[in-house]
Design a protein around this motif. Structure first.
Motif, PDB file in Angstrom:
ATOM      1  N   THR A   1       9.804 -24.123  -9.715  1.00 29.33           N
ATOM      2  CA  THR A   1      10.408 -22.858  -9.547  1.00 29.33           C
ATOM      3  C   THR A   1       9.778 -21.913 -10.660  1.00 29.33           C
ATOM      4  O   THR A   1       9.538 -20.637 -10.627  1.00 29.33           O
ATOM      5  CB  THR A   1      11.940 -22.877  -9.874  1.00 29.33           C
ATOM      6  OG1 THR A   1      12.266 -23.738  -8.847  1.00 29.33           O
ATOM      7  CG2 THR A   1      12.419 -21.465  -9.944  1.00 29.33           C
ATOM      8  N   GLY A   2       9.466 -22.553 -11.988  1.00 21.97           N
ATOM      9  CA  GLY A   2       9.086 -21.907 -13.055  1.00 21.97           C
ATOM     10  C   GLY A   2       7.554 -21.259 -12.804  1.00 21.97           C
ATOM     11  O   GLY A   2       7.108 -20.038 -13.146  1.00 21.97           O
TER      12      GLY A   2
ATOM     13  N   THR B   1       6.385 -17.501 -11.994  1.00 17.95           N
ATOM     14  CA  THR B   1       5.238 -16.666 -12.844  1.00 17.95           C
ATOM     15  C   THR B   1       4.061 -16.283 -11.716  1.00 17.95           C
ATOM     16  O   THR B   1       3.566 -15.133 -11.893  1.00 17.95           O
ATOM     17  CB  THR B   1       4.654 -17.802 -13.756  1.00 17.95           C
ATOM     18  OG1 THR B   1       5.451 -18.148 -14.645  1.00 17.95           O
ATOM     19  CG2 THR B   1       3.422 -17.127 -14.573  1.00 17.95           C
TER      20      THR B   1
ATOM     21  N   THR C   1      17.213 -20.777 -10.902  1.00 19.28           N
ATOM     22  CA  THR C   1      16.638 -20.541 -11.991  1.00 19.28           C
ATOM     23  C   THR C   1      15.441 -19.406 -12.044  1.00 19.28           C
ATOM     24  O   THR C   1      15.200 -18.886 -13.116  1.00 19.28           O
ATOM     25  CB  THR C   1      16.199 -21.803 -12.724  1.00 19.28           C
ATOM     26  OG1 THR C   1      15.070 -22.434 -11.744  1.00 19.28           O
ATOM     27  CG2 THR C   1      17.154 -22.804 -13.102  1.00 19.28           C
TER      28      THR C   1
ATOM     29  N   TRP D   1      13.688 -16.135 -14.723  1.00 18.02           N
ATOM     30  CA  TRP D   1      12.142 -15.820 -14.839  1.00 18.02           C
ATOM     31  C   TRP D   1      12.107 -14.383 -14.405  1.00 18.02           C
ATOM     32  O   TRP D   1      11.569 -13.866 -15.124  1.00 18.02           O
ATOM     33  CB  TRP D   1      11.438 -16.933 -13.912  1.00 18.02           C
ATOM     34  CG  TRP D   1      11.327 -18.328 -14.572  1.00 18.02           C
ATOM     35  CD1 TRP D   1      11.981 -19.288 -14.305  1.00 18.02           C
ATOM     36  CD2 TRP D   1      10.665 -18.786 -15.937  1.00 18.02           C
ATOM     37  NE1 TRP D   1      11.653 -20.555 -15.052  1.00 18.02           N
ATOM     38  CE2 TRP D   1      10.903 -20.092 -16.172  1.00 18.02           C
ATOM     39  CE3 TRP D   1       9.918 -18.056 -16.636  1.00 18.02           C
ATOM     40  CZ2 TRP D   1      10.115 -20.826 -17.069  1.00 18.02           C
ATOM     41  CZ3 TRP D   1       9.427 -18.692 -17.983  1.00 18.02           C
ATOM     42  CH2 TRP D   1       9.401 -20.191 -18.101  1.00 18.02           C
TER      43      TRP D   1
END
Length: 302
Positions: free
Chosen positions: A19-20, A24, A247, A251
């Motif tokens: 997910t992170g 990005t 999440t 971000w």
């Protein structure tokens, strides 16, 4: 057919990392588009480096055989759906602020319930239907038809992204029964890249070194993110790992503030909890149902 070993905590961790990385990537896609690079070219450089990276890595290790598959037609169908999904997933943040496009993408579990009822003829109880209603109430709050800062076409693309991810997640889960994560990611990139390559002569332009850096970064992050995402579905149930996707809103809000000096309006802060709550309820309900279902039955019905 041998089933992959279920490792739920590893699956959750992999999904969190994915997910992170993908949040990005989406930020970079939006930023790269604003520098003047055509959308089709961004998609090509998102996909093509994955083919080179995986082939090079496996060739160095003498493990090209890991890409062998008996389900090439299924991979081709996944590539078609995946390419369509990429157009929605990366098109939404170009048309909308990051937080809003990310929140609309959270409708994936809601669409998964609808698809299971309409296509798979699965019996859906009142809890999940109420969650669907709650989720779409959140969508209406965010979109504010007729008086929102969100363009209708952008809202449609954002919802389309959620719908396509619901379809693709089920298919990736199925492929994960027989093929390795690296094979699934490779064939997606390899089978979709030629279509994007055919579009390049119509959109390609000269780029600055900075734009090339952005394009190659999109390719690298896309490869890493897809590997992590596919691995999470190999080791855990879709309904279990999908909760980590929320999440991405953290971000998206952070990138929106740092890069574009944008913070979500009040409507997004009101609607997002409803959509997230709906997804969490659906995930919880799916988890409870899987616990009550014998393994053999669960495998046959997925």
């Amino acid at each position: 057919m041998v089933q992959p070993v279920q490792r739920p905590f590893l699956a959750l961790f992999l999904r969190l990392l994915a997910t992170g990385v993908l949040a990005t990537l989406i930020m970079l896609v939006k930023y790269t588009s604003e520098t003047g690079v055509a959308f089709a070219e961004i998609l090509f450089w998102r996909q093509f480096p994955t083919v080179i990276l995986i082939l090079g890595w496996l060739a160095l290790r003498g493990e090209i055989g890991r890409l062998r598959t008996r389900r090439l037609p299924v991979h081709a169908r996944r590539a078609f759906l995946g390419l369509t999904g990429m157009c929605f997933t990366f098109g939404a943040p170009i048309l909308l602020p990051l937080a809003e496009s990310t929140t609309l993408g959270f409708t994936t579990p809601i669409f998964a319930v609808i698809l299971s009822a309409l296509l798979l003829r699965e019996k859906v109880g009142p809890v999940r239907w109420l969650a669907v209603v709650l989720g779409f109430t959140g969508v209406i709050i965010i979109a504010q038809p007729g008086q929102s800062h969100i363009p209708p076409f952008g809202a449609f693309v954002g919802l389309g992204a959620g719908f396509m991810v619901a379809l693709i997640s089920i298919q990736v889960r199925d492929l994960g029964r027989t093929d390795e994560s690296i094979s699934i990611v490779f064939w997606f990139a390899a089978l979709s890249s030629p279509f994007l390559l055919a579009a390049l002569p119509f959109v390609i332009s000269a780029h600055t070194p900075w734009q090339w850096f952005l394009l190659l970064s999109c390719g690298l992050l896309g490869c890493i993110g897809q590997l992590l995402l596919t691995a999470s579905l190999r080791y855990g149930q879709v309904a279990t790992v999908i909760v980590m996707d929320y999440t991405a809103l953290v971000w998206a809000t952070l990138y929106g503030w740092l890069v574009w000096d944008q913070l979500p309006p009040a409507a997004t802060w009101l609607g997002a909890p409803a959509i997230i709550a709906a997804g969490a309820i659906i995930a919880w309900r799916e988890h409870r149902l899987n616990q009550r279902t014998p393994p053999a039955t669960a495998s046959a019905g997925e």
